[in-house]
Design a protein around this motif. Sequence first.
Motif, mmCIF file in Angstrom:
data_model
loop_
_atom_site.group_PDB
_atom_site.id
_atom_site.type_symbol
_atom_site.label_atom_id
_atom_site.label_comp_id
_atom_site.label_asym_id
_atom_site.label_seq_id
_atom_site.Cartn_x
_atom_site.Cartn_y
_atom_site.Cartn_z
ATOM 1 N N ILE A 175 46.752 49.275 42.150
ATOM 2 C CA ILE A 175 46.966 47.872 42.142
ATOM 3 C C ILE A 175 46.222 46.934 42.925
ATOM 4 O O ILE A 175 45.720 45.707 42.394
ATOM 5 C CB ILE A 175 48.547 47.507 41.878
ATOM 6 C CG1 ILE A 175 49.121 48.279 40.669
ATOM 7 C CG2 ILE A 175 48.866 46.117 41.917
ATOM 8 C CD1 ILE A 175 50.813 48.272 40.790
ATOM 9 N N ASP A 176 46.393 47.222 44.181
ATOM 10 C CA ASP A 176 45.411 46.482 45.206
ATOM 11 C C ASP A 176 44.079 46.342 44.778
ATOM 12 O O ASP A 176 43.498 45.235 44.909
ATOM 13 C CB ASP A 176 45.619 46.855 46.799
ATOM 14 C CG ASP A 176 47.162 46.681 46.992
ATOM 15 O OD1 ASP A 176 47.901 45.715 46.602
ATOM 16 O OD2 ASP A 176 47.631 47.291 48.095
ATOM 17 N N ILE A 177 43.431 47.303 44.468
ATOM 18 C CA ILE A 177 42.079 47.440 43.932
ATOM 19 C C ILE A 177 41.678 46.395 42.747
ATOM 20 O O ILE A 177 40.807 45.840 42.681
ATOM 21 C CB ILE A 177 41.672 48.985 43.787
ATOM 22 C CG1 ILE A 177 41.740 49.736 45.368
ATOM 23 C CG2 ILE A 177 39.982 48.762 43.444
ATOM 24 C CD1 ILE A 177 41.484 51.015 45.133
ATOM 25 N N ILE A 178 42.473 46.775 41.917
ATOM 26 C CA ILE A 178 42.503 46.087 40.633
ATOM 27 C C ILE A 178 42.543 44.695 40.878
ATOM 28 O O ILE A 178 41.680 43.940 40.154
ATOM 29 C CB ILE A 178 43.359 46.705 39.574
ATOM 30 C CG1 ILE A 178 43.059 48.118 39.171
ATOM 31 C CG2 ILE A 178 43.249 45.746 38.388
ATOM 32 C CD1 ILE A 178 44.141 48.850 38.313
ATOM 33 N N ARG A 179 43.435 44.227 41.477
ATOM 34 C CA ARG A 179 43.843 42.679 41.823
ATOM 35 C C ARG A 179 42.581 42.094 42.742
ATOM 36 O O ARG A 179 42.269 40.996 42.420
ATOM 37 C CB ARG A 179 45.103 42.512 42.140
ATOM 38 C CG ARG A 179 46.330 42.640 41.069
ATOM 39 C CD ARG A 179 47.596 42.556 41.856
ATOM 40 N NE ARG A 179 48.797 42.540 40.844
ATOM 41 C CZ ARG A 179 49.924 42.693 41.106
ATOM 42 N NH1 ARG A 179 50.161 42.502 42.318
ATOM 43 N NH2 ARG A 179 50.859 42.646 40.226
ATOM 44 N N TYR A 180 42.135 42.948 43.673
ATOM 45 C CA TYR A 180 41.257 42.455 44.443
ATOM 46 C C TYR A 180 39.804 42.044 43.522
ATOM 47 O O TYR A 180 39.116 41.289 43.593
ATOM 48 C CB TYR A 180 40.695 43.750 45.593
ATOM 49 C CG TYR A 180 39.770 43.102 46.324
ATOM 50 C CD1 TYR A 180 39.985 42.184 47.369
ATOM 51 C CD2 TYR A 180 38.434 43.440 46.260
ATOM 52 C CE1 TYR A 180 38.808 41.605 48.140
ATOM 53 C CE2 TYR A 180 37.214 42.934 46.987
ATOM 54 C CZ TYR A 180 37.676 42.048 47.927
ATOM 55 O OH TYR A 180 36.610 41.662 48.661
ATOM 56 N N LEU A 181 39.613 43.180 42.390
ATOM 57 C CA LEU A 181 38.502 42.932 41.710
ATOM 58 C C LEU A 181 38.731 41.839 40.805
ATOM 59 O O LEU A 181 37.614 41.456 39.867
ATOM 60 C CB LEU A 181 38.061 44.297 41.118
ATOM 61 C CG LEU A 181 37.962 45.139 42.053
ATOM 62 C CD1 LEU A 181 37.636 46.513 41.094
ATOM 63 C CD2 LEU A 181 36.346 45.034 42.656
ATOM 64 N N GLU A 182 39.976 41.350 40.584
ATOM 65 C CA GLU A 182 40.316 40.412 39.475
ATOM 66 C C GLU A 182 39.916 40.738 38.072
ATOM 67 O O GLU A 182 39.577 39.869 37.140
ATOM 68 C CB GLU A 182 39.835 38.945 39.716
ATOM 69 C CG GLU A 182 40.019 38.482 41.240
ATOM 70 C CD GLU A 182 39.495 37.169 41.598
ATOM 71 O OE1 GLU A 182 38.524 36.557 40.710
ATOM 72 O OE2 GLU A 182 39.919 36.313 42.433
ATOM 73 N N ILE A 183 40.325 42.067 37.788
ATOM 74 C CA ILE A 183 39.876 42.444 36.378
ATOM 75 C C ILE A 183 41.245 42.555 35.504
ATOM 76 O O ILE A 183 41.201 42.806 34.320
ATOM 77 C CB ILE A 183 39.215 43.872 36.358
ATOM 78 C CG1 ILE A 183 40.116 44.984 36.963
ATOM 79 C CG2 ILE A 183 37.807 43.597 37.166
ATOM 80 C CD1 ILE A 183 39.381 46.488 37.187
ATOM 81 N N SER A 184 42.441 42.630 36.349
ATOM 82 C CA SER A 184 43.599 42.525 35.577
ATOM 83 C C SER A 184 44.825 42.042 36.578
ATOM 84 O O SER A 184 44.782 42.009 37.800
ATOM 85 C CB SER A 184 44.102 44.052 35.150
ATOM 86 O OG SER A 184 45.270 44.144 34.609
ATOM 87 N N ASP A 185 45.967 41.499 35.889
ATOM 88 C CA ASP A 185 46.908 40.956 36.893
ATOM 89 C C ASP A 185 48.048 42.057 37.156
ATOM 90 O O ASP A 185 48.799 41.939 37.932
ATOM 91 C CB ASP A 185 47.554 39.641 36.139
ATOM 92 C CG ASP A 185 48.311 39.974 34.873
ATOM 93 O OD1 ASP A 185 48.483 41.337 34.446
ATOM 94 O OD2 ASP A 185 48.321 39.183 34.049
ATOM 95 N N CYS A 186 47.859 43.234 36.355
ATOM 96 C CA CYS A 186 48.865 44.196 36.550
ATOM 97 C C CYS A 186 50.071 43.974 36.488
ATOM 98 O O CYS A 186 50.877 44.471 37.441
ATOM 99 C CB CYS A 186 48.509 45.154 37.903
ATOM 100 S SG CYS A 186 46.726 45.938 37.935
ATOM 101 N N LYS A 187 50.500 43.040 35.652
ATOM 102 C CA LYS A 187 51.836 42.697 35.432
ATOM 103 C C LYS A 187 52.557 43.776 34.733
ATOM 104 O O LYS A 187 52.513 43.952 33.419
ATOM 105 C CB LYS A 187 52.037 41.375 34.989
ATOM 106 C CG LYS A 187 51.570 40.397 35.822
ATOM 107 C CD LYS A 187 51.922 38.737 35.135
ATOM 108 C CE LYS A 187 51.131 37.630 36.037
ATOM 109 N NZ LYS A 187 51.506 36.378 35.273
ATOM 110 N N LEU A 188 53.459 44.752 35.376
ATOM 111 C CA LEU A 188 54.118 45.711 34.616
ATOM 112 C C LEU A 188 55.128 45.066 33.709
ATOM 113 O O LEU A 188 55.452 45.574 32.716
ATOM 114 C CB LEU A 188 54.929 46.606 35.535
ATOM 115 C CG LEU A 188 53.995 47.719 36.281
ATOM 116 C CD1 LEU A 188 53.349 47.242 37.515
ATOM 117 C CD2 LEU A 188 54.335 49.027 36.609
#
Length: 359
Positions: A175-188
């Motif tokens: 999740i940290d990687i994905i949010r850093y890249l701003e490709i998803s908010d990963c809101k479960l």
Amino acid sequence: MDKYKVDIGLEVHVELSTKTKIFCGCSTKFGGAVNTQVCPVCMALPGTLPVLNKRVVEYAMALGIATNCNITKHTVFDRKNYFYPDNPQNYQISQLYLPICTKGYIEIGMVNNCKKRIGIHEMHMEEDAGKLIHDEKEDASLIDYNRAGVPLIEIVSEPDMNSADEVIKYLEELIDIIRYLEISDCKLNEGSMRVDVNLSVRKKEDKQLGTRTEMKNMNSFRSITRAIEYEVERQIDIIENGGKVYVDDTLVSSDNYTSKSGSTIITLNKDYVNLLSVGEHTLKVAFNNGGEATTKFTIAKAEESTSNNPKTGDNIMFYISMLGLSIIGLAGAGLYIKKACQRKMYMLKYYPWQESIEA
């Protein structure tokens, strides 16, 4: 427990933060009015063709690089054919043979400042399905197609995790990687990240992995942790008592859903049901408390069913009548098990493009 080793692999589905869907120009904004973010392409009307969203490929490659994956230079999409009521095409556009990213890894922190490497088998791009809305009052299931065609990346790990704690650390790092890249908010809680847990148990001296079961579509760390803990205990108990863990135990699926009590409920597996012939069948349902119940259900051809879905063709729709059972879950292929009733599938009726097509 000391005699056993737990092997866990994850399939993580991440909705991408693109403005439009993967193969058309419809909005991906969360929370829109039902069936207002659809068009002839994502509804798979005859004569329409998909056009790939370039941003989806860029996001997938960025995540692959950030997770130490190999980027496939020549990648293709494949059809995954099956009938879901919330899938108007009767197939999903996904990647099977040449996924865009392969053979990566993520490192997670362990005790004593040690690192553990969790392998990533592959990442692939695909489209999401629509959303089923179950109306108990009307005894029917409604379908919202706004989510159909929303771009997903599925991250498939190797079975390198051995506890719920390691699973949570892996997900937190991802999740940290994905949010850093701003490709998803990963809101479960909104479904933009969903987790399938594949788990097996074996004795420590055994080299071969045990028979895995799958717990699908979990959307909180708490439910993931509790489901893993329960499933480990359940499988060890079976082995200790001389039994054998089956992928489809007593004709029941390995697709498990977490209940409020923290246990998993075994439901029908779509791959198993697809093998059944048209006609009446009997199913034995095994409950977590050791009890059992028997139910009967009927498989009918689409033209004999009550479905209003115009895209069913010759696919089989499934209708289940339960004998003395309350609701136990939602399974693949549109199966929704409800006490002593047959459920109908309806498509919500509003389509913003309908008038222009008819004109």
